[in-house]
Design a protein around this motif. Structure first.
Motif, PDB file in Angstrom:
ATOM      1  N   PRO A  35      99.044 -53.984 110.773  1.00 53.64           N
ATOM      2  CA  PRO A  35      98.521 -54.425 112.081  1.00 53.64           C
ATOM      3  C   PRO A  35      97.480 -55.524 111.966  1.00 53.64           C
ATOM      4  CG  PRO A  35      97.554 -52.323 111.475  1.00 53.64           C
ATOM      5  CD  PRO A  35      98.596 -52.623 110.427  1.00 53.64           C
ATOM      6  N   LEU A  36      97.911 -56.665 111.435  1.00 57.67           N
ATOM      7  CA  LEU A  36      97.036 -57.827 111.314  1.00 57.67           C
ATOM      8  C   LEU A  36      97.466 -58.891 112.311  1.00 57.67           C
ATOM      9  CD1 LEU A  36      96.747 -58.174 107.426  1.00 57.67           C
ATOM     10  CD2 LEU A  36      95.026 -57.301 109.000  1.00 57.67           C
ATOM     11  N   PRO A  37      96.535 -59.691 112.797  1.00 57.94           N
ATOM     12  CA  PRO A  37      96.871 -60.744 113.765  1.00 57.94           C
ATOM     13  C   PRO A  37      97.945 -61.667 113.226  1.00 57.94           C
ATOM     14  CG  PRO A  37      94.497 -60.531 113.516  1.00 57.94           C
ATOM     15  CD  PRO A  37      95.111 -59.678 112.456  1.00 57.94           C
ATOM     16  N   ALA A  38      98.794 -62.149 114.138  1.00 56.71           N
ATOM     17  CA  ALA A  38      99.845 -63.131 113.861  1.00 56.71           C
ATOM     18  C   ALA A  38     101.044 -62.521 113.145  1.00 56.71           C
ATOM     19  CB  ALA A  38      99.306 -64.310 113.066  1.00 56.71           C
ATOM     20  N   LEU A  39     100.949 -61.274 112.682  1.00 60.77           N
ATOM     21  CA  LEU A  39     102.086 -60.601 112.069  1.00 60.77           C
ATOM     22  C   LEU A  39     102.770 -59.710 113.102  1.00 60.77           C
ATOM     23  CD1 LEU A  39     100.587 -59.539 108.610  1.00 60.77           C
ATOM     24  CD2 LEU A  39     101.960 -61.562 109.144  1.00 60.77           C
TER      25      LEU A  39
END
Length: 420
Positions: free
Chosen positions: A365-369
């Protein structure tokens, strides 16, 4: 050159399968998939089929599926705009000429007063210099903007990502990583058909030349039944004891292929990888042909690989593994070169591992992924309403910048390992 070709094919396959998952489930949900791209940067090759532009781009560093609503719509009609309209046989607008109207002499030119291409699909306006007579035009759901002679299909709200249910959006985001896991299962299944599947028992296929196993006298078909008085029934038990005892003398009871039993004393060599020390004998596992076993092998290997990667990810988060253990494109290319030199089966195994790794990383759950976007869909499901697009956009922008920084650091570490 062989490694370069293998790397491009492997990378292309992993990206293609991942993005194909996103594409298929976007179309199943009724979303307008504007573009399916392999790579980034300038287009090398492109063709259009069933509303989607398929492109291969110059920089082989990923890929994407551009779904309507993911980004702000390219063209917005505002009051005062002069546009040309062309019509289909039903009298609906099927082409909206934004500029270069002189190249479309049959287009009807109007000045826009109001346009709704999301819900009502209509354009209101006036003939040029005839503002006393308002006109209203119905727009076909699959009409096109024409700008600089390039056609772009409009995207009514019911064709946009945000219009779909939480479940459909979540599935469209999850489909990419899911396809990477499926690819790994298929590759392991193919490997099982080619080379067979490993036996569950601790049976040796080969003692590699110059290793402790070869020097101790291990032979093809030897089954390890005891180590230091402890019974051994599986290959996993055997390898764990060996790995846990580097440079420690081990007394093994071996059952030969002819049925005779012998005692062998051997000392595992000390090996180190990514800061972890372990013992190694230099033996390979026995394989056998079995269709049922092969089918099971695809799922079991994918599961084991997933568990191993998740364990290492957990160690990275808790600080047990250094960031220096991570590899970027340079490191992946180097390992691909080693895999190619070793043989086709090793290359397939490496491809399957990368496919699992790509699936897992994209679910973080990381941004842009994909995982970051799934997080926002999950929050919406709990809250009952979405987070403001502006806030989500800022979150992903900052995250993307941090990911790019991480990629630079990882690539520098790869270069240091290889050249410094």
């Amino acid at each position: 050159m062989t490694t370069v070709i293998a790397f491009i094919l492997m990378f292309g396959l992993l990206v293609f399968i991942h993005e194909f998952g996103h594409l298929i489930f976007a179309k199943r949900a009724g979303m307008l998939a504007r573009e399916f791209a392999i790579g980034f940067g300038p287009k090398i090759f492109a063709f259009t089929k069933n509303e989607t532009v398929y492109t291969i781009r110059l920089l082989p560093i990923g890929g994407y599926v551009r779904v309507a609503g993911d980004d702000p719509e390219i063209i917005e009609l505002k009051p005062g705009h002069h546009i040309g309209l062309e019509f289909n046989d039903e009298g609906k607008v099927n082409k909206i000429i934004v500029n270069n109207k002189s190249k479309h002499p049959n287009a009807r030119v109007i000045e826009v007063e109001h346009a709704d291409l999301d819900h009502q699909l209509l354009i209101e306006g006036y003939e040029i210099d005839e503002e006393d007579h308002k006109l209203q035009f119905k727009v076909d759901q699959k009409a096109f903007f024409v700008m600089d002679e390039q056609e772009t299909q409009i995207a009514p709200y019911d064709r946009q990502f945000a219009s779909k249910s939480v479940g459909k959006r979540a599935m469209q985001l999850f489909a990419g990583p899911m396809m990477n896991f499926i690819l790994a299962i298929v590759i392991f299944f193919i490997l099982g058909l080619i080379q067979g599947v490993p036996t569950e028992q601790a049976i040796i296929d080969e003692a590699q030349s110059g290793t402790p196993a070869a020097e101790a006298g291990f032979q093809h078909g030897d089954e390890i039944v005891q180590i230091d008085g402890k019974s051994i029934s599986t290959w996993e038990e055997f390898t764990k004891i060996v790995q846990d005892n580097p440079e420690e003398e081990l007394n093994m009871t071996v059952k030969r292929a002819n049925g005779e039993t012998e005692e062998i004393t051997v000392t595992p060599a000390k090996q180190e990888s990514q800061g972890i020390t372990f013992g190694q004998l230099g033996v390979t596992q026995m394989f056998e042909k079995s269709f049922t076993g092969t089918f099971k092998y695809g799922f079991v290997q994918t599961y084991d690989m997933t568990k191993l990667i998740l364990t290492n990810l957990g160690m990275l988060i808790t600080g047990q593994l250094s960031i220096e253990a991570l590899s970027g494109p340079v490191g992946i290319y180097d390992v691909t070169d080693q895999a190619v030199q070793t043989g086709f089966n090793t290359f397939l195994m490496w491809t399957a591992m990368l496919s699992v790794n790509l699936g897992i990383v994209n679910l973080v759950p990381l941004p842009a992924l994909d995982g970051g976007r799934l997080l926002f869909v999950g929050i919406e499901a709990v809250r009952g309403k979405p987070i403001a697009p502006e806030k989500e956009g800022i979150f992903h922008f900052i995250g993307l910048a941090l990911l790019m920084l991480l990629m630079i650091v990882v690539t520098w570490n790869d270069i240091q390992r290889l050249f410094l």
